[in-house]
Each structure stands twice: as C-alpha cells, then as structure tokens.
Design a protein around this motif. Sequence first.
Motif, short mmCIF file in Angstrom:
data_model
loop_
_atom_site.label_atom_id
_atom_site.label_comp_id
_atom_site.label_asym_id
_atom_site.label_seq_id
_atom_site.Cartn_x
_atom_site.Cartn_y
_atom_site.Cartn_z
N TRP A 153 39.23 -49.22 -13.23
CA TRP A 153 39.34 -47.94 -13.94
C TRP A 153 38.27 -46.96 -13.46
CZ3 TRP A 153 42.76 -45.81 -17.36
CH2 TRP A 153 42.33 -44.68 -18.05
N ASP A 154 37.04 -47.44 -13.37
CA ASP A 154 35.93 -46.59 -12.93
C ASP A 154 36.10 -46.17 -11.47
OD1 ASP A 154 34.75 -46.73 -15.43
OD2 ASP A 154 33.40 -48.39 -14.88
N LEU A 155 36.53 -47.09 -10.62
CA LEU A 155 36.69 -46.77 -9.20
C LEU A 155 37.85 -45.81 -8.96
CD1 LEU A 155 36.00 -50.28 -7.62
CD2 LEU A 155 34.50 -48.27 -7.60
N ARG A 156 38.85 -45.87 -9.80
CA ARG A 156 39.95 -44.89 -9.69
C ARG A 156 39.45 -43.49 -10.03
NH1 ARG A 156 44.76 -47.97 -12.91
NH2 ARG A 156 46.31 -46.90 -11.64
N LYS A 157 38.55 -43.41 -10.97
CA LYS A 157 37.95 -42.11 -11.30
C LYS A 157 37.09 -41.61 -10.16
CE LYS A 157 36.18 -43.38 -15.30
NZ LYS A 157 35.48 -43.28 -16.61
N VAL A 158 36.39 -42.52 -9.50
CA VAL A 158 35.59 -42.14 -8.33
C VAL A 158 36.49 -41.55 -7.25
CG1 VAL A 158 34.21 -43.05 -6.41
CG2 VAL A 158 33.74 -43.80 -8.75
N ARG A 159 37.63 -42.19 -7.02
CA ARG A 159 38.57 -41.69 -6.01
C ARG A 159 39.10 -40.32 -6.38
NH1 ARG A 159 42.46 -43.54 -2.42
NH2 ARG A 159 43.47 -41.70 -1.57
N ALA A 160 39.49 -40.14 -7.63
CA ALA A 160 40.03 -38.85 -8.06
C ALA A 160 38.99 -37.74 -7.89
CB ALA A 160 40.48 -38.93 -9.51
#
Length: 263
Positions: A153-160
């Motif tokens: 979840w956190d890494l998906r936010k980093v990507r976005a």
Amino acid sequence: MKRAHKIVFANEKGGTGKSTTAVHAAVALAAAGHRVAALDLDVRQKTMVRYLDNRAATMRRRQLELPMPSHAVLTALSPQGLEDEVARLSEDNDFIIVDTPGRDDPLARAAISLADTLVTPINDSFVDLDLIGQVDAETFRVKKPSFYAELIWDLRKVRAKADGGTVDWVVLRNRLQHLEAHNMRRVAAALTELSKRVGFRVIPGLGERVIYRELFPKGLTLIDVGAIESVGLSHIAARQELREMISGFALPAGVEQPLQVAL
C-alpha cells in the motif's frame, strides 16, 4: 524515453513458485513476438537466470530455436542502480520481467514501486495467506491486513507520487488442487474479503505438478511442448493453467491475442 511494461514478481516467502512463474511469463511473452528482458534481483540464488541459462544450453546442445528473453542478474545493487538498469532495458524491450528475492530488502521494495503489474504468488493455504492478512482462528474472517499488504500500500503511494502511475497488484493462487475443498473455500473467502480492503486482484496460478521441477534442468517451459519428451495429459492441463494465468494478468491492449496464439 520508451516505456516498457514492468511485471514484478515479489513475495517475502519462499517456495511459492515465484521464479517458475516469472520464467513462464517471460517465455510466453517472447513466444508472442514481444521483446522481453528478464532481470533477476536475487544475486544469491539466481533461480530465474539459472533457469534461462539452462534453456540457452539446451538450445545449443539440441540445436533448437526456442523463444528466448534476454536475461541478467542486476549488478548495481542499489535502488538507483535498479532504476537505471530498468531505464536502460526499456529502450529495447516491450516487457521487463523482474524476479525479486524471497525476503524484504531495499531492492525488492524499489522493484515493487517501479512495477506496472505486481504479481505475488502464494500457496493456497492460511500459512501463506498470513503474509498479506491475519484471520480469526475461529471464524476464519480477516482481522486486519498484515505487514506485507501495508508495505505494498505504501509503495503504491510512492509510485503514484513519483510519476502518477499505478501498480496493478495480482495475487496468484498456486497449488490449488492439493487442498481439500472446505479449506480451499475458506482461503478463497478470506482472499476475496481482503482484496476488497487492500486492493488487489486474485487469479488462479499454476498447479502442484512434478513436471515443473522436471523442466528446470533443461530450461524448458510449457510453451515448448514440441521439445518436451513424452508429453502427457498433465502437460496439456498445465498448459491450460498457464494460458489462464497469463490472461489473468490483464496486460496492455494488443498483447492478449498473440499470447493466446503462442500458448
């Protein structure tokens, strides 16, 4: 810069068929006429690269022409080194298949944040389900997401935040047929509930078949039926599993039809 589609195979647990699945995906895409690079981040075991090295050796020894992705182990072992290598590979490839180590480390996290499609293979059991969600011992209902789900979840936010991109997370249920039906339904129900809370898709993967272990020394895959000796019903059934798995990845438009022909 040309943008290759990046498929990252990641799971902190070992023994889930991660590298086998990654190799089959890479070869299937190459068989469909796409330019594919396979990048192994596990510098200790190097399972994906060893599999493809075995394949290259079989092609030379038997004078075979088989679909073959380029492949290498990452040498610059840092998140920046990974990003630079992915950028380089994007210049000449349509797809980049990344196999991560079966542990949590900075390289695995960096790869996940770069993924367009993130594939997490799990064995169809509550032992493996615990990686992404904790269940109640009595009701088998999901209590809360586990550390790994929160990490994704956190890494998906980093990507976005980095480029506005999204990570399509796919949980792959491997080895389905060797569980009794009641337990299988419980695992399926828990995964469905968790997928709605965390945001991933669930698709069927590869069954528990001896043939996968037998194919590794020669580097062959189920795409290579013509090169496999004594093809039986188990190979045909496994090939159908592979076809359904690749379709479940829901890759970009224009990929599906050539893939179905190749498989």
